[in-house]
Write a protein that holds these residues in place. Structure first.
Motif, short mmCIF file in Angstrom:
data_model
loop_
_atom_site.label_atom_id
_atom_site.label_comp_id
_atom_site.label_asym_id
_atom_site.label_seq_id
_atom_site.Cartn_x
_atom_site.Cartn_y
_atom_site.Cartn_z
N GLU A 169 0.79 -1.22 0.00
CA GLU A 169 0.00 0.00 0.00
C GLU A 169 0.83 1.28 0.00
N ARG A 172 1.55 1.82 -3.61
CA ARG A 172 0.33 2.18 -4.36
C ARG A 172 -0.07 3.64 -4.09
N LEU A 192 -0.10 -4.49 -8.60
CA LEU A 192 -0.31 -3.08 -8.91
C LEU A 192 -1.34 -2.88 -10.02
N GLN A 215 1.44 7.36 -13.45
CA GLN A 215 1.84 7.01 -12.10
C GLN A 215 3.36 6.95 -11.97
#
Length: 317
Positions: A169, A172, A192, A215
């Motif tokens: 996390e 992410r 992911l 990202q």
């Protein structure tokens, strides 16, 4: 300027034993101590390649002093963010009869709110110019899941290239903010993009999903003994790892990152960076315990990577 950040460093202790036998008193080798933790290992790798880098990390207690002394002995410039609790120790035990390696990691000290704020404040006040900020390793207890995302926001506002090597996390959350480069393994990349499993021929599409969503700009997928694949918006670049006798895999991923960031900081191409990264990562597996690579091994492996692969890796002279 190249900075590495390690929020949960460790004093790495490595030993060998003939065989692990339950409920027996085992006689181990003399312990070997190394400064450890993702960003610290990256900084050590950059220094071994001849680069300029500063290792920024949290440290406390007697283990924190040991960590400082180990980095001083390794000729790695460092800066400490002081904390109250003691820096952790991690252990690597190798069974010599089987060459199996057992790793024992500890959670690390809990950082309080004041210490967390001090970490962010130091990142915010780093003097320019900074080309690359490498943040690597786990979050210590006490820090929120979005802590790396907060660092990513700082890096974005200052136009730093943030290289983030973590998982779960925290990774992410940081990707939602946007980073320059990540280094997942195949399983981490699969998670992911929301799937249970990826085959090798699906790597490029999965990495492109993250890149197209802005990202990150670069995805380096570690494939263990098979090498690594780098993916950018221009496409993939796969580098096969030279076949070597594996002794220890500790620090191999950090060596890969260190080699790549060193090359990129010198203005080299992505193709040259991934070649050097794979050579460094593979060379690290040739050494025992928590030791990283030797420069002579890196140079030999680079020669192998650049040639047709019908020949074995040359032996050390």
């Amino acid at each position: 300027m190249l900075i590495t950040l390690t929020l949960n460093p460790a004093v790495d202790v490595s030993m060998t034993v003939d065989r692990l036998i339950p409920e027996h008193k085992l006689h181990c080798s003399q312990p070997h101590y190394d400064a450890g933790g993702g960003g610290i290992n990256v900084a050590k790798a950059v220094r071994r390649l001849g680069g300029d880098v500063t290792a920024l990390y949290t440290a406390g207690g007697s283990n924190g002093l040991t960590l400082n002394n180990l980095l001083k002995a390794a000729d790695v410039p460092y800066e400490v963010i002081g904390i109250t609790d003691a820096t952790r120790e991690c252990f690597v035990l190798t069974e010599t009869l089987t060459n199996q390696q057992f790793r024992f990691g500890t959670p690390g000290p809990t950082l309080n709110a004041t210490e967390a704020a001090a970490c962010l404040a130091r990142i915010e006040t780093l003097p320019p110019p900074i080309d690359y900020l490498v943040v690597s390793g786990s979050l210590p207890p006490g820090l929120p899941t979005n802590f790396y995302a907060q660092i990513a926001h700082i890096a974005k506002t200052r136009n730093w290239r943030l290289v983030l090597d973590t998982a779960g996390e925290p990774l992410r959350a940081a990707l939602a903010e946007g980073v320059f480069m990540i280094k997942p393994n195949l399983g981490e990349l699969a998670r992911l993009v929301g799937t249970d499993r990826l085959e090798t021929d699906q790597i490029t599409a999965a990495a492109m999903t993250l890149i197209q969503q802005q990202q990150c700009e670069v995805v380096v997928v570690s494939l263990g003994p098979r090498g690594a694949m780098l993916v950018t918006a221009d496409g993939p670049d796969y580098v096969q790892a030279p076949p070597v006798q594996k002794v220890s895999t500790v620090g191999a991923g950090d060596s890969l990152v260190g080699g790549m960031v060193y090359a990129l900081s010198r203005g080299e191409s992505y193709a040259d960076a991934i070649r050097l990264g794979v050579a460094c990562g593979t060379a690290a597996t040739m050494n025992p315990g928590t030791e990283l690579f030797h420069l002579a091994d890196v140079q030999r492996l680079l020669t192998w990577i650049d040639q047709p692969h019908q020949q074995p890796v040359p032996a050390v002279a």
